[in-house]
Design a protein around this motif. Structure first.
Motif, PDB file in Angstrom:
ATOM      1  N   CYS A  68       4.618 -17.956 -13.255  1.00 41.68           N
ATOM      2  CA  CYS A  68       5.063 -17.799 -11.869  1.00 41.68           C
ATOM      3  C   CYS A  68       6.023 -18.921 -11.478  1.00 41.68           C
ATOM      4  N   LEU A  69       5.802 -20.101 -12.008  1.00 44.45           N
ATOM      5  CA  LEU A  69       6.683 -21.238 -11.742  1.00 44.45           C
ATOM      6  C   LEU A  69       7.901 -21.252 -12.663  1.00 44.45           C
ATOM      7  N   THR A  70       8.053 -20.233 -13.484  1.00 46.34           N
ATOM      8  CA  THR A  70       9.135 -20.047 -14.468  1.00 46.34           C
ATOM      9  C   THR A  70       9.194 -21.154 -15.512  1.00 46.34           C
ATOM     10  N   ILE A  71       8.075 -21.782 -15.779  1.00 45.77           N
ATOM     11  CA  ILE A  71       7.999 -22.775 -16.851  1.00 45.77           C
ATOM     12  C   ILE A  71       7.803 -22.067 -18.191  1.00 45.77           C
ATOM     13  N   LEU A  72       6.978 -21.019 -18.194  1.00 47.25           N
ATOM     14  CA  LEU A  72       6.780 -20.186 -19.381  1.00 47.25           C
ATOM     15  C   LEU A  72       7.494 -18.849 -19.192  1.00 47.25           C
ATOM     16  N   PRO A  73       7.982 -18.237 -20.262  1.00 52.84           N
ATOM     17  CA  PRO A  73       8.647 -16.938 -20.116  1.00 52.84           C
ATOM     18  C   PRO A  73       7.639 -15.817 -19.855  1.00 52.84           C
ATOM     19  N   VAL A  74       8.101 -14.813 -19.144  1.00 52.67           N
ATOM     20  CA  VAL A  74       7.280 -13.645 -18.842  1.00 52.67           C
ATOM     21  C   VAL A  74       7.503 -12.609 -19.943  1.00 52.67           C
ATOM     22  N   ARG A  75       6.446 -11.939 -20.363  1.00 50.48           N
ATOM     23  CA  ARG A  75       6.546 -10.980 -21.455  1.00 50.48           C
ATOM     24  C   ARG A  75       7.170  -9.657 -21.019  1.00 50.48           C
ATOM     25  N   ASN A  76       7.229  -9.399 -19.724  1.00 50.83           N
ATOM     26  CA  ASN A  76       7.835  -8.185 -19.201  1.00 50.83           C
ATOM     27  C   ASN A  76       8.681  -8.586 -17.991  1.00 50.83           C
ATOM     28  N   ASP A  77       9.979  -8.392 -18.072  1.00 53.90           N
ATOM     29  CA  ASP A  77      10.881  -8.852 -17.016  1.00 53.90           C
ATOM     30  C   ASP A  77      10.726  -8.093 -15.701  1.00 53.90           C
ATOM     31  N   SER A  78       9.988  -7.009 -15.702  1.00 51.20           N
ATOM     32  CA  SER A  78       9.790  -6.237 -14.472  1.00 51.20           C
ATOM     33  C   SER A  78       8.786  -6.892 -13.529  1.00 51.20           C
ATOM     34  N   PHE A  79       8.076  -7.911 -14.018  1.00 58.78           N
ATOM     35  CA  PHE A  79       7.018  -8.532 -13.226  1.00 58.78           C
ATOM     36  C   PHE A  79       7.275 -10.030 -13.085  1.00 58.78           C
ATOM     37  N   LEU A  80       6.707 -10.591 -12.034  1.00 55.17           N
ATOM     38  CA  LEU A  80       6.811 -12.028 -11.799  1.00 55.17           C
ATOM     39  C   LEU A  80       6.060 -12.813 -12.867  1.00 55.17           C
ATOM     40  N   CYS A  81       4.849 -12.350 -13.203  1.00 55.42           N
ATOM     41  CA  CYS A  81       4.033 -12.989 -14.232  1.00 55.42           C
ATOM     42  C   CYS A  81       3.119 -11.925 -14.845  1.00 55.42           C
ATOM     43  N   THR A  82       2.820 -12.083 -16.121  1.00 57.40           N
ATOM     44  CA  THR A  82       1.999 -11.096 -16.816  1.00 57.40           C
ATOM     45  C   THR A  82       0.863 -11.707 -17.616  1.00 57.40           C
ATOM     46  N   GLY A  83       0.866 -12.985 -17.828  1.00 57.97           N
ATOM     47  CA  GLY A  83      -0.127 -13.601 -18.706  1.00 57.97           C
ATOM     48  C   GLY A  83       0.296 -13.409 -20.154  1.00 57.97           C
ATOM     49  N   THR A  84      -0.666 -13.319 -21.040  1.00 52.01           N
ATOM     50  CA  THR A  84      -0.346 -13.176 -22.464  1.00 52.01           C
ATOM     51  C   THR A  84      -0.096 -11.735 -22.866  1.00 52.01           C
ATOM     52  N   TRP A  85      -0.238 -10.810 -21.946  1.00 51.37           N
ATOM     53  CA  TRP A  85      -0.035  -9.391 -22.231  1.00 51.37           C
ATOM     54  C   TRP A  85       1.284  -8.942 -21.618  1.00 51.37           C
ATOM     55  N   VAL A  86       1.785  -7.808 -22.061  1.00 54.68           N
ATOM     56  CA  VAL A  86       3.002  -7.240 -21.479  1.00 54.68           C
ATOM     57  C   VAL A  86       2.694  -6.619 -20.122  1.00 54.68           C
TER      58      VAL A  86
END
Length: 182
Positions: A68-86
């Motif tokens: 959410c803080l954009t420090i780690l990449p998101v696995r699915n660009d359609s969402f703000l954050c996804t965790g370790t899953w898509v």
């Protein structure tokens, strides 16, 4: 362990092995290690498993917050954050179902500032994943866990009946509909 073996075998046969498959393997190894190190009694085994689930939930929540803080990449660009899953719903449901174990572990820890901080991290991660079902499950687990505190807050006549739980859940869902962009 059988489910983990099936998921990994499916990923290997379809040539789609990714981080999710390794996550399942890590969870299976965690449960196996918990069983190995808790030969005292079944109750001790359950406590060790709850601690393991709590550690995984905390790491998963931190991953969500860092995405959410954009420090780690998101696995699915359609969402703000996804965790370790898509799909963020999988992460949200895992976090909400892990709340039972987290609350059981935190009940034994006598440092409320520490436990409330970690509970806030997990709950904020659940809210950031925008999964209404996970919001409802988390709300029900928290109501069930703190039912005596809720009863004391509303007075002695407040009873945590099915109707009251339904009313609280309906108000919570209504609040989420207005506050979160669905």
């Amino acid at each position: 362990l059988l489910l983990t073996s099936y998921i990994f075998l499916h990923g290997a046969l379809t040539n789609t092995t990714n981080f999710t498959h390794y996550f399942w393997i890590a969870n299976a190894l965690l449960v196996s290690a918990c069983f190995f190190f808790s030969q005292k009694s079944p109750e001790h085994f359950i406590k060790v498993v709850y601690r393991g689930i709590t550690v995984i939930a905390l790491f998963e929540s931190l991953i969500v917050l860092l995405q959410c803080l954009t420090i780690l990449p998101v696995r699915n660009d359609s969402f703000l954050c996804t965790g370790t899953w898509v799909n963020p719903n999988v992460t949200a449901i895992f976090l909400s179902f892990s709340l039972f174990a987290v609350l059981q572990v935190f009940k034994a820890i006598k440092r409320p500032l520490f436990t409330n901080a970690f509970l806030l991290i997990i709950l904020s991660s659940i809210l950031l994943l925008y999964c209404r079902t996970a919001h409802l499950v988390a709300l029900l687990f928290i109501i069930a866990h703190f039912k005596t505190s809720i009863g004391n807050f509303f007075g002695k006549k407040f009873r945590l009946s099915l109707n009251n739980i339904g009313l609280i859940a309906t108000l919570f869902i209504g609040l989420m509909i207005f506050l979160l962009p669905f």
